[in-house]
Motif scaffolding. Structure first.
Motif: not given
Length: 265
Positions: A25-29, A38-46, A159-163
């Motif tokens: 879900v957070t990856g989708w966000a 976006p930082g919060v979503a990246v934090f949860l996704f990673v 998304f690229l930064f998170a990956l």
């Protein structure tokens, strides 16, 4: 052990499924820029993806041990991918997550209790130890696939930064874990091939091996060399320093510099 017990011992845990669902879900966000920050979503996704990788790391140890002769693995819950089933949840989950949050480094996990006496053959013992960090290598390859396949066009920058940052965590975890230091998987790979005398002399150091590694990493010269090696691996996977750095700063959404990379031309 009954058939029902064996099946329950290998059934994927709802805890792991829940963590995976949050990751999805957070990856989708992050991909859709759905979140206002976006930082919060990246934090949860990673963070959740990192926990998933830790679970897979431990699962790889356990699954390999099972097929090597330790039939007690299933009853201990290690095959359920439940992070709460590990003998040292603090070492396997809590500390690795804290180190990511504080310093952006992939702390090696490792806390499944394997009854080594049930396993015959040095190669099997080495493979059991190598299975965990090899999982991190595979995870890094998956995270970096868009980069080395050249299919990043149209992929959102966040998304690229998170990956890229997640891949860096996997690379650091694999590299640290493969160090031949007592208490780490790298030592577990070579231990079966050492003499009994050497193993007995080194055994007392095992509980402090990881602490020793991080103490050495605090030495400025060693730290520079370590990150140079990490950067070399990352560039080999198609990721330049700026990408993983941006992922790290975006991950730290509470920092004043968290969104600076998103404003780059």
């Amino acid at each position: 052990m009954s058939t029902d017990t064996a099946i329950r011992g290998q059934r994927v845990s709802p805890v792991f499924l829940g963590i995976t669902a949050v990751m999805a879900v957070t990856g989708w966000a992050v991909w859709t820029d759905f979140a206002s920050s976006p930082g919060v979503a990246v934090f949860l996704f990673v963070t959740t993806a990192w926990i998933v990788s830790l679970c897979l790391h431990e699962y790889a140890h356990a699954r390999t041990a099972l097929h090597s002769g330790d039939i007690t693995i299933g009853a201990k819950g290690y095959l359920t991918l439940n992070p709460l089933a590990y003998t040292h949840a603090l070492l396997s989950i809590v500390l690795p997550v804290l180190f990511v949050i504080m310093g952006g480094i992939g702390l090696p996990g490792g806390a499944v209790f394997i009854e080594r006496g049930r396993i015959q053959g040095r190669w099997k013992h080495s493979l059991i130890s190598a299975a965990g960090p090899l999982t991190n290598v595979l995870f890094a390859a998956v995270c970096t696939a868009p980069f080395w396949l050249g299919v990043t066009d149209g992929v959102p920058a966040a998304f690229l930064f998170a990956l890229a940052f997640l891949a860096m965590l996997q690379v650091t975890a694999a590299l640290l874990n493969f160090l031949p230091v007592p208490g780490l998987d790298g030592y577990g790979v070579i231990e079966p091939w050492l003499s009994y005398r050497i193993r007995r002399q080194v055994e007392p150091l095992a509980p402090f091996g990881l602490l020793l590694v991080f103490a050495v990493l605090w030495i400025p010269g060693v730290n520079v060399v370590f990150w140079d090696v990490i950067d070399t691996f990352m560039r080999g996977l198609g990721i330049e320093d700026q990408l993983s750095d941006c992922g790290y700063w975006l991950y730290r959404f509470w920092s004043e510099d968290s969104d600076v990379c998103l404003t780059l031309p």
